[in-house]
Each structure stands twice: as C-alpha cells, then as structure tokens.
Design a protein around this motif. Structure first.
Motif, short mmCIF file in Angstrom:
data_model
loop_
_atom_site.label_atom_id
_atom_site.label_comp_id
_atom_site.label_asym_id
_atom_site.label_seq_id
_atom_site.Cartn_x
_atom_site.Cartn_y
_atom_site.Cartn_z
N VAL A 134 0.85 -1.20 0.00
CA VAL A 134 0.00 0.00 0.00
C VAL A 134 0.88 1.25 0.00
O VAL A 134 0.66 2.17 -0.79
CB VAL A 134 -0.95 0.00 1.22
N PHE A 135 1.91 1.25 0.86
CA PHE A 135 2.76 2.43 0.91
C PHE A 135 3.53 2.64 -0.39
O PHE A 135 3.65 3.76 -0.89
CB PHE A 135 3.72 2.36 2.11
N ALA A 136 4.05 1.54 -0.96
CA ALA A 136 4.75 1.66 -2.23
C ALA A 136 3.81 2.25 -3.27
O ALA A 136 4.17 3.17 -4.01
CB ALA A 136 5.26 0.29 -2.68
N GLY A 137 2.57 1.72 -3.31
CA GLY A 137 1.60 2.19 -4.30
C GLY A 137 1.23 3.65 -4.09
O GLY A 137 1.15 4.41 -5.05
N LEU A 138 1.02 4.04 -2.83
CA LEU A 138 0.63 5.43 -2.56
C LEU A 138 1.76 6.39 -2.94
O LEU A 138 1.51 7.50 -3.42
CB LEU A 138 0.26 5.61 -1.09
N THR A 139 3.02 5.95 -2.74
CA THR A 139 4.14 6.82 -3.09
C THR A 139 4.14 7.09 -4.59
O THR A 139 4.23 8.23 -5.02
CB THR A 139 5.49 6.19 -2.70
N TYR A 140 4.08 6.02 -5.40
CA TYR A 140 4.04 6.29 -6.85
C TYR A 140 2.80 7.10 -7.17
O TYR A 140 2.85 8.04 -7.95
CB TYR A 140 3.91 5.04 -7.73
N GLY A 141 1.69 6.68 -6.58
CA GLY A 141 0.39 7.24 -6.95
C GLY A 141 0.33 8.74 -6.76
O GLY A 141 -0.12 9.46 -7.65
N ILE A 142 0.83 9.23 -5.64
CA ILE A 142 0.71 10.66 -5.38
C ILE A 142 1.62 11.45 -6.33
O ILE A 142 1.28 12.55 -6.75
CB ILE A 142 1.01 10.97 -3.88
#
Lengths: 296, 382
Positions: A10-18
C-alpha cells in the motif's frame, strides 16, 4: 499475503500514486486554461529536482528547494511567453507539437548543464537506511514527506481555485474564455500564470521525490506518460479526480507486482490508458456530455 | 631562362620524392558508436571522453607509425536501432578502419552481423559473453566475461555458506545475459535460485518487489544484475525495508557514483570488477599497475570526475587497436590477425590473451572482488 506485506505494498503504491497525481494535476491546470496537454510537464519535475540539487551545495536545503521552485516557475513563464503567448489562435495540434518540442529542448539543455549522471537530493530526515515502522511495515521518512507535501499541495490548490480571485479568474477562463475576456479578465496572463503554477508544483514534487527516485536529465517523459494516463483516467481537467486516479494507478501497479513479474508494471499502466481511451474517453469521473463540448 | 627551368624541374623532381612520404602519413579513421546520452550514458560518457583524451594524446605524439588517428564518435543513445544505422553509415560511407563500441550488449548484438558482413573490426565495450561466443571473425570485446563475474560471485557466496538466493535483473541486453549466466552456472556451485525478478531499466522505485522477495525468509543473499541507477535504488529499498541479507552486484557497479548515490545503503555491497578502482593498492610487480595509475590520474585530472571501469574498456579497445596497427601497418586483415594473436597485453580490464577461439582474451583472474566501505571501493575480505 501477510498483513505487513499488504501495508508495504500500500505504501509503495501510494508513493508512486501521489507523484503521478501531481504530474496529472500539472497537466490539468494547463489544460483548463489553454485546452492543450503540455507534454513538457515531466521536464518541470526534472528541472525542479536538478536546480535544487545544484543550489543545495551553496545554501541550506529548504532555501534551495524554495529557490528551485521559484526558478522553475520563471522558466515555466518564459516558456509560455516565448513559445505560446504570441501565437494567434493556434490549433490544438500545433500547440501539442510545440510542447513536445519544448520537452525535447529542455532535456537537451539539462544534459548540457548537468551531464548524464544521476543525482539526488539528500534525505530531508535521516538517511538512506532509516525507516519508520507503521503497522508492521517499514517506510522511509522521505515517503511520508512526499505524501505530506503532495497532499498539502493538492489542498492548497483546491483552496486557491475556489476562494481566491485569481483562482476564480483562471477557472472562468477555462469555463468560457470569451465570456471571461468580456468580463475584463486578461486571459493571456491567466495562461502564463497556469504555466507558472504547474511548473511550480511539478518542481516541488521533483524536489521531495528526488532522494527516493533520483533525478536524471531524461526522467521527464516517463513521468509524463504516467501523469497523462492518470489525467485521462480521472477525466481531463478534473484535478481532484486526478488524485483519486493517481492513487488507484499506483496501488494497481504495486499489487500487480505481487501477482506478476515486475517487468509488466508499465504494460499494465499503458493497457489501462488504452482501455480508458477506448471505453471511457471522458475518464472514470468525467461526464460524457461535458467532454463533448471540449475541443479535444 | 634555362637556369630557371632547371630549378623548376628540380623542384618537381624533389616533389615526387616528397609526395609518397606525405601520402604515407594519412589519417586512420576509427569509428566509435557509444551511448553518450540516454539510459546508458554513464557507460558511453566516460568511454567517449576516454577515447577523445587518448586520441589527442596519441596524435600529439605523432600518431601510430606517423599516421594520425581521426575519431568519428556517434552517439547512439543506447538505442539498438540507432546503433544499426550508425554502423552502416560508418562502414559504408565513412569507410572507417575499425569500430569501437557499442557501449551496451543489446546494441552490440544487433550490429555484430553488420560488422562481420562489412569485414570491419568491431571492438565492443559491452560485457555480455554472447558477443564473442560463438566467435565472429571480426568481433572482439574488451570487458571481462559475465560468466567469470558470475563464477566470482558464486565463489564468494560459497565461501560465506550461502546456497539459496534471489536474482534481480534489469530488462536490458546486459541484464538478460547476466540472468541467463546466473541460472546456468548456479547448479555448478550448488546454489539454488529461489526467486528471479526482472525490472524495467528506468525503474525509480523497487520497494514493492523488495517487499515481495523479503517475505521469503529462505533467501540468504540477493544478486542484482543491471547497469542502471536501479542498482542503487535496490540497495536503498532493501535496507529501508530492514532486509539485511548481503547484496551482490554485477561488474556493472564499477562507478563510485552509484555507491555515493545510495549513501549509507550501499555499505557492504559486494561485486566483481577489474583492478582500475584502486590501482594504488596493487603490487608494484603487477603488469597492469603503471597503466592503471596513469589512466586514472590522466582521466581524473582532465575531466574532474572519478574514473570508472567503463572508460577503461574503451581505453583497452583503443590501445589494442593502435598496438596492432603499429605492429603490422594499417591493413585491416593483418590488424585483425594481429589482434587475434595478441597475448600478454596488460590493459585496464586485465591481461589480454586473445586466440582464434577467444575474442575476449580475459580469464577469471581479470576480476577482483570489491566491497563498499565508508563510501569507498575497497578489496573484499570475508
């Protein structure tokens, strides 16, 4: 999948996502005032990072970042004034080709100034190996910086567009340019302002993400493609939808790694872009009738 | 009047004697296809700068046998398509004597056939072993073999008692070739590859894949095979996630910038590379020492950046070519034979012993194991 692993994804995804979301918002701001996609958006991110890295040797980090953002905003304004402002009712296609040209030009200039090597800003807090434990997952403090700064940026932008006179003027130009001009709004200045604004947020994102992702002169186009995918996913012109779409794409990418070889990550993003263009060209959150009124 | 005519005739006559002498000292055109910009610019940049430095130095000393060397450097941007068109251009239009490069394995494989067809000597600066195995008549390469790098790494792992590992590689020619070698050679050393992941060469964050691999508690060590910034990003993501198994990198790690870019996270990384990284630590009796020290000092003084093993590959290619030309003259076939028969030449990558069956000429001893300690490359000790 264990809970810790889930949180880690989730954190990896949120980092790219933002990060994707910020690039997409940059696209949207310029799209709203001019109706064009500025393909040099990724270069603003690169320039912000690069300038801050150079300045940081001479001054404290926060000052270097502030100055880098300011310089990139000036560059954004200059680009608009030199290449776009004087055009008399240019076609959309012509403007898009101009922005692609600007993107190539900025990359070449960056190559001459900074060379081909990969650089990075130092971590704002801690160093390369420090990590904070959140719900059993270990997260770099820089990831929190990226999320924090980008979230604040999104909130400030939406406040700016809703409550300040300048922000409302810019929105007026995007809603109906002719009517806005008749009301005495200087539409050309608003376009310049939109370039400055998207250059500024791009540059700030470029600074906060630099310690994690590194900055290199040719990092722009990849970001631009992801940002473009997100902007299309959310519906062109809709900044809040871009945030949702960006986080969605980031999470999809991160979780795809748990199921598939990592090499397919980008293929997934492009496949989503194509699917949306075929099935819902007005985006997941856009309205078909509203999109129909736009030039493209 | 008659006198004047005699003088005129005499000068003409003298001229005919002088002319062949000047014709002899013609320039030799050497092409180079290097990834000066683009994704592999950290290879092509130092390579191009090294060639420019060496050519200027050589020409200032009068060239090879009185022939000046003219470099024609083409920037391929690491694109195989561009490499193909430049190779054709250099061979057909420029009619170069030989080609140095390309920088990457993918590009080299694409133009191997073109050089062969054009009967032009190709001295590749790329690492993958497939370039010279099977041997092509006109194709040579100067970087060490990737199979030897793999053996060196597995040797160190065996020493440490690791038998279960994970492999990560970039999706480049170099990464794919290395992954293949790792998988082929692992059984010889009794090593089992539990997981293998390929990432895009432009990847900027590997934390998700690290999370995935970390969940497998049996993995004792990680080998990463790439020539891209991702090798530093991987180190950061692993250490941030608290995954402290040893990280081995390929011989593509030989640039101190990578270690610097990932700072504290790069501490303890182990990798094989030539001896250029710290020539001052070598024995005085080592045949490579004088050359390594000179190249390192010259390069760092001229370009104000740390030397990397990659520029060394270009230096070896250039010097080997010049040495062969010096021995047999500027005849392409003879020079090719001279390179193929060259033995005992100490270059930056090791001591080259070419033969008809080996167009690389380096053995496993060309590698030393290095590790990162306090932000510097030091010889690896257990």
């Amino acid at each position: 999948m264990s809970f810790e692993l889930f949180i880690q994804y989730v954190f990896a995804g949120l980092t790219y996502g933002i990060i994707y979301a910020i690039v997409a918002i940059g696209f949207n701001i310029i799209y709203n005032t001019t109706g064009i996609i500025n393909f040099a958006q990724g270069e603003f991110v690169m320039l912000g990072g690069m300038i801050a890295i150079s300045l940081q040797k001479m001054m404290p980090l926060p000052l270097a970042i502030a100055l880098a953002v300011a310089i990139t905003m000036v560059v954004g304004a200059l680009i608009e004034i030199v290449f776009i402002r004087w055009l008399d009712r240019p076609s959309v296609l012509r403007l898009i080709i101009i922005t692609i040209g600007i993107s190539i030009l900025s990359r070449e200039v960056a190559l001459h100034i900074w060379g081909e090597s990969v650089r990075a800003l130092p971590y704002f807090v801690g160093n390369e190996i420090s990590a904070i434990s959140i719900l059993g997952a270990r997260v770099s403090p820089q990831v929190l910086w990226v999320m924090g700064v980008c979230t604040v940026m999104v909130i400030l932008l939406s406040l700016f567009f809703r409550y300040t006179l300048t922000g409302q003027k810019m929105q007026a130009c995007s809603a109906n340019r002719k009517a806005a001009i008749l009301c005495g709004i200087n539409a050309r200045n608003m376009v310049t302002l939109s370039f400055m604004l998207s250059a500024g947020i791009g540059a700030l994102a470029g600074c906060v993400m630099s310690p994690i992702t590194y900055t290199s002169y040719d990092g722009g186009p990849d970001l631009a493609i992801k940002g473009f995918t997100v902007a299309i996913m959310g519906g062109l012109g809709n900044s809040m939808a871009a945030v949702t779409a960006g986080l969605m794409l980031g999470l999809i990418e991160a979780f795809s790694i748990s199921l598939m070889p990592m090499a397919y990550k980008d293929a997934i993003a492009i496949a989503i872009l194509l699917l949306i263009l075929f099935i819902r060209p007005h985006g997941l959150f856009g309205r078909k009738d509203a999109a129909g009124l736009k030039e493209f | 009047m008659k006198k004047l005519r005699n003088v005129f005739m005499a000068t003409l006559l003298a001229g005919t004697f002088i002319l062949p002498a000047t014709a002899l000292a013609e320039t030799i055109k050497v092409g180079a296809i290097l990834a000066v910009t683009g994704g592999a610019s950290f290879l092509g940049g130092p390579e191009a700068r090294t060639l420019e430095m060496l050519a200027a130095e050589l020409n200032a000393q009068g060239g090879v046998n009185g022939n000046k060397i003219e470099l024609v450097i083409k920037d391929s941007g690491a694109s195989p398509e561009k490499a193909i068109s430049f190779a054709k251009q250099l061979i057909e239009e420029e009619q170069v004597f030989a080609i140095i490069g390309p920088s990457t394995s993918g590009e080299t494989m694409k133009i191997k056939g073109i050089a062969e067809e054009g009967k032009t000597i190709l001295l590749s600066c790329a690492a993958a072993e497939v370039i010279v195995n099977p041997v092509a008549k006109y194709v040579f390469k100067t970087p060490q073999k990737d199979s030897d790098a793999v053996k060196k790494i597995f040797g160190a792992m065996k020493d440490l008692g690791f038998t279960k590992i994970a492999v990560l590689s970039g999706n480049t020619g170099f990464g794919n070739a290395g992954k293949g070698q790792l998988e082929t050679i692992a059984p010889e050393f009794g090593i089992e590859i539990l997981a293998s992941e390929v990432y895009d060469k432009k990847e900027t964050d590997l934390s998700a894949v690290v999370a995935k691999l970390m969940a497998n508690k049996e993995i004792q060590a990680v080998v990463n095979w790439s020539i891209v910034p991702a090798q530093g990003i991987l180190a950061k993501n692993m250490r941030q996630a608290g995954w402290n198994v040893p990280l081995f990198q390929s011989h593509g790690y030989g640039n101190i910038e990578y270690a610097k870019a990932s700072g504290a996270a790069s501490e303890g990384i182990i990798f094989p590379a030539g001896r250029l990284l710290a020539p001052e630590l070598l024995d005085d009796a080592n045949p490579q020492k004088a050359l390594l020290v000179k190249y390192k000092a010259d390069y760092e003084a001229k370009y104000k950046e740390p030397v990397s093993t990659f520029g060394g590959h270009a230096q070896d290619a250039f010097k080997i070519l010049c040495k062969a030309i010096q021995e047999v003259g500027a005849d392409r076939e003879k020079v090719r034979d001279a390179i193929e028969n060259m033995t005992g030449y100490a270059g930056t990558g090791g001591v080259f012993n070419f033969s008809a069956a080996d167009h690389n000429g380096l053995d496993i001893d060309a590698f030393a194991m290095w590790m990162v300690k306090d932000g510097k490359f030091v010889p690896y000790k257990k």
